[in-house]
Write a protein that holds these residues in place. Structure first.
Motif: not given
Length: 426
Positions: A169-177, A417-424
């Motif tokens: 889910f987090l991986g899709g946030v940045v590409p979606g925006l 795709a990986l920045t947000l997931p890697r933070l969490v």
């Protein structure tokens, strides 16, 4: 294996429903290629849907159905109009902002397309917009639902690839925006060069924006609760989907009061019908993918690809072309269940992060939702707008260009795709 694929393609071309084509082709393969008893067919079909995580799908579908009729979608449109209604081509941008917001609730592309289209298409026609372009943009907005969490397709990808649903889910946030932003810039540039949409702007009003925000606030809390709860480990994706259904019912019944208790049975029946169509595809596709694995197709494909190239960049190019082609002719969930188990191990062999590959595949197949001849969002947008698919297809390349650009960035820039997931999930 050519017997199974040949039978599947023949049945699809003959107009058979995709679940029937998958089931019959898989049965042929069991009879002719795999030395196992026929009881394995029933076991695999049942096993394909015997998953607690998959129970999230019908609940997310129900949330989307209730949202579309319960007033949440209309409040999102009003908020988007107050936010971007002063920009050239305002209704295109309203559709994009609304579609982005609804994608964060329902996870269903066709439901979001129908909700946005039914509200905005009459107004677009009244203001003299190009209805083919309008329908193409509305379809593209619906295609954001598989990318922006919570996403039904991402749930399937995570289960199929043994990945964390929260990380997907987090991986899709940045590409979606990024897609939403790219679509907005494209529509603004298009509207500046066209007479439609150039003179329909409304003056920006902070008061109007504040009132629209307050009215939409109950609906805006849904994605925060659902995605935040999953990522924070408060509840699972299935539990989050149940909470989304309860919340949409409460908001629609007691806050917006646009539906009553008498409407719930009809809405639930519609959600059950849509969910059943998805689940039967999941069950037959899982049987088909098991047969593909049983006859050694992944190993054969791996050997062929490595014979073509050892370069991961070229591999990603081949995969993207393949998935774009598949997305034109096959429903996204079926494509994920059949192709991803084959390609994921190969991608890992090239050193590609499985989470990035899963997000890329999701984004790729979301493009298929607006590409003819299959694109379900394209069909829904054309129907709601009163246009034919052929007419809308003449404009669909305009939103396709920014979507493919973001797809390329997701494929070749892992940080997207990986920045947000890697933070969490470090």
């Amino acid at each position: 294996m050519s017997v199974a694929f040949g039978g599947f393609l023949l049945l699809i071309l003959s107009g058979m429903p995709i679940f029937f084509a998958l089931g019959v082709a898989a049965l042929l393969a069991v009879l002719l290629l795999v030395d196992v008893p026929l009881t394995i067919v029933a076991q695999r079909v049942y096993g394909g849907v015997n998953s607690f995580s998959l129970m999230a799908i019908p609940f997310f579908v129900a949330a989307g159905v209730i949202m579309a009729e319960g007033g949440i979608a209309r409040r999102f449109v009003d908020l988007a109009a107050a936010l971007v209604g002063w920009i050239t081509g305002s209704l295109y941008l309203v559709a994009i902002v609304t579609g982005t917001g609804l994608a964060a609730i329902s996870g269903s592309g066709s439901a979001d397309t129908a909700a946005v289209g039914s509200i905005l298409s009459p107004e677009m026609r009244k203001r003299g917009y190009d209805m083919d372009m309008s329908a193409a943009i509305i379809a593209a907005c619906g295609s954001l639902a598989p990318v922006i969490p919570p996403s039904i397709i991402m749930v399937i990808v995570a289960i199929t690839s043994n990945l964390s649903i929260g990380a997907m889910f987090l991986g899709g946030v940045v590409p979606g925006l990024m897609i939403a932003l790219a679509l907005g810039v494209t529509c603004w540039a298009y509207a500046r060069r066209r007479p439609d949409g150039g003179g329909d702007r409304q003056p920006f009003s902070l008061g109007r924006l504040g009132r629209a925000f307050v009215a939409a606030l109950p609906g805006l809390t849904l994605p925060v609760i659902v995605v935040g709860g999953i990522v924070g480990g408060v509840f699972t994706a299935t539990e989050a989907a149940c909470i989304a259904v309860v919340a949409t019912i409460v908001i629609s019944l007691f806050v917006y009061r646009e539906i009553g208790f008498r409407d719930l049975p009809r809405l639930f029946l519609r959600a059950i019908s849509l969910s059943a169509a998805v689940m039967i595809i999941v069950s037959t596709a899982s049987l088909f993918s098991w047969i593909i694995a049983s006859v050694g197709a992944p190993q054969a494909l791996d050997a062929w690809i490595r014979g073509v190239t050892d370069d991961p960049i070229v591999f990603l190019l081949l995969v993207n072309v393949l998935l774009l082609f598949v997305g034109m002719f096959m429903e996204s969930i079926s494509a994920i269940l059949i192709i991803l188990p084959v390609l994921m191990p190969i991608a890992q062999g090239y050193g590609i992060d499985p989470l990035q590959f899963g997000v890329m595949a999701t984004l790729n197949l979301s493009v298929g939702l607006i590409t003819p001849p299959y694109g379900i969002c394209l069909y829904v947008a054309a129907m709601v707008s009163g246009r034919s698919v052929e007419q809308v297809s003449t404009r669909v390349w305009i939103p396709l260009l920014p979507m493919i650009l973001v797809l390329a960035l997701t494929a070749y820039v892992p940080a997207v795709a990986l920045t947000l997931p890697r933070l969490v999930y470090p």
